[in-house]
Design an enzyme around this catalytic site. Structure first.
Site, PDB file in Angstrom:
ATOM      1  N   ARG A  49       0.815  -1.235   0.000  1.00 50.08           N
ATOM      2  CA  ARG A  49       0.000   0.000   0.000  1.00 50.08           C
ATOM      3  C   ARG A  49       0.839   1.272   0.000  1.00 50.08           C
ATOM      4  NH1 ARG A  49      -5.686  -0.466   2.057  1.00 50.08           N
ATOM      5  NH2 ARG A  49      -6.085  -2.665   1.916  1.00 50.08           N
TER       6      ARG A  49
ATOM      7  N   ASP B 104       0.609  23.933  12.708  1.00 50.22           N
ATOM      8  CA  ASP B 104      -0.351  24.994  12.428  1.00 50.22           C
ATOM      9  C   ASP B 104      -1.002  25.487  13.715  1.00 50.22           C
ATOM     10  OD1 ASP B 104      -1.319  22.189  11.305  1.00 50.22           O
ATOM     11  OD2 ASP B 104      -3.081  23.151  12.176  1.00 50.22           O
TER      12      ASP B 104
HETATM   13  N1  HPA Z   1      -5.947  18.709  13.337  1.00 45.22           N
HETATM   14  C1  HPA Z   1      -5.655  17.426  13.443  1.00 45.22           C
HETATM   15  N2  HPA Z   1      -4.464  16.934  13.177  1.00 45.22           N
HETATM   16  C2  HPA Z   1      -3.494  17.781  12.803  1.00 45.22           C
HETATM   17  C3  HPA Z   1      -3.731  19.132  12.678  1.00 45.22           C
HETATM   18  C4  HPA Z   1      -5.025  19.634  12.982  1.00 45.22           C
HETATM   19  O1  HPA Z   1      -5.308  20.821  12.892  1.00 45.22           O
HETATM   20  N3  HPA Z   1      -2.578  19.720  12.263  1.00 45.22           N
HETATM   21  C5  HPA Z   1      -1.660  18.737  12.139  1.00 45.22           C
HETATM   22  N4  HPA Z   1      -2.218  17.556  12.471  1.00 45.22           N
END
Ligand code: HPA
Length: 235
Positions: A43, A204
């Protein structure tokens, strides 16, 4: 061979580093390991076994979400005699208290998921990292002069959702960030008596929509990769 991994018995090391993305596993193998062998590509979930400073280590991807990491970590623990899995991933911060590039060492993963309950009868909605890996990560971070913040995190089934508010479970368990895999990894390790830890880099900041850019990502993730590799030497 297991159902989802085509490596032969003995081709996987006792310690596995597990990014989410198969190309990140390849990046670690290409940049940090010697004597590398691609031992499974079923996969396109690549598993590479090689040596880091002389120690045999496997890197392989988990894919995204509980079902995927649940399958790979279970087969590694039960069919390849793996003792330790360190997930290395990214997370979103729920507030500006965390900054892009911050590195987190996960204490507990809290989740609304029924994975642990229906797989193993574990009723808790927050599961701790398992065994000695968490402490070894802290020790290693101190030796390398890195700040790896010990925090609880929210492990969620959901990436996109209607309500922008921080989910109740994250508030209740004091989770400053969210990802999608640690809870299932910790549940499997708890049930099987294995070591499991999760190191995350903040990629983020959810309320401000700040993100690590594509060209910053490689260097940002290298720090976490080095921390996990140096920690793996301690097993
Ligand atoms: N949410 C869930 N998982 C993640 C996020 C998010 O904002 N950013 C990086 N992994």
């Amino acid at each position: 061979m297991s159902v989802h991994i085509s490596a032969k018995k003995g081709e996987i090391a006792k310690t596995v580093l597990m990014p989410g993305d198969p190309l990140r596993a390849k990046y670690i193998a290409d940049n940090f390991l010697t004597d590398v062998e691609l031992v499974s590509k079923t996969r396109n979930i690549f598993f590479f076994t090689g040596k880091y400073k002389g120690k045999e280590i496997t890197v392989g991807a988990s894919g995204m979400g509980f079902p995927s990491i649940g399958i790979y970590s279970y087969e590694l623990f039960t069919e390849y005699e793996v003792e330790t899995i360190i997930r290395i991933g990214t997370c979103g911060a729920y507030s500006t208290d965390l900054k892009l590039f911050d590195i987190l060492n996960v204490q507990k993963a809290a989740s609304e998921s029924t994975y642990a309950k229906f797989a193993w009868g574990i009723e808790d909605d927050a599961i701790s990292n398992q065994g000695t890996a968490f402490d070894k990560i802290n020790e290693t971070a101190a030796e390398l002069g890195l700040n790896a913040k010990p925090v609880n995190i929210h492990s969620s089934d959901i990436f996109y959702r209607k309500d922008p508010a921080v989910p109740e479970i994250a508030v209740r368990h004091n989770c400053p960030a969210v990802e999608m895999e640690a809870f299932a990894l910790f549940a499997n390790a708890q049930h099987l008596g294995k070591n499991a830890a999760t190191i995350l880099t903040v990629s983020d900041i959810i309320p401000t929509h700040e993100q690590i850019s594509a060209d910053q990502r490689e260097q940002a993730l290298r720090t976490m990769m080095e921390l996990s590799l140096e920690t793996a030497l301690k097993f």
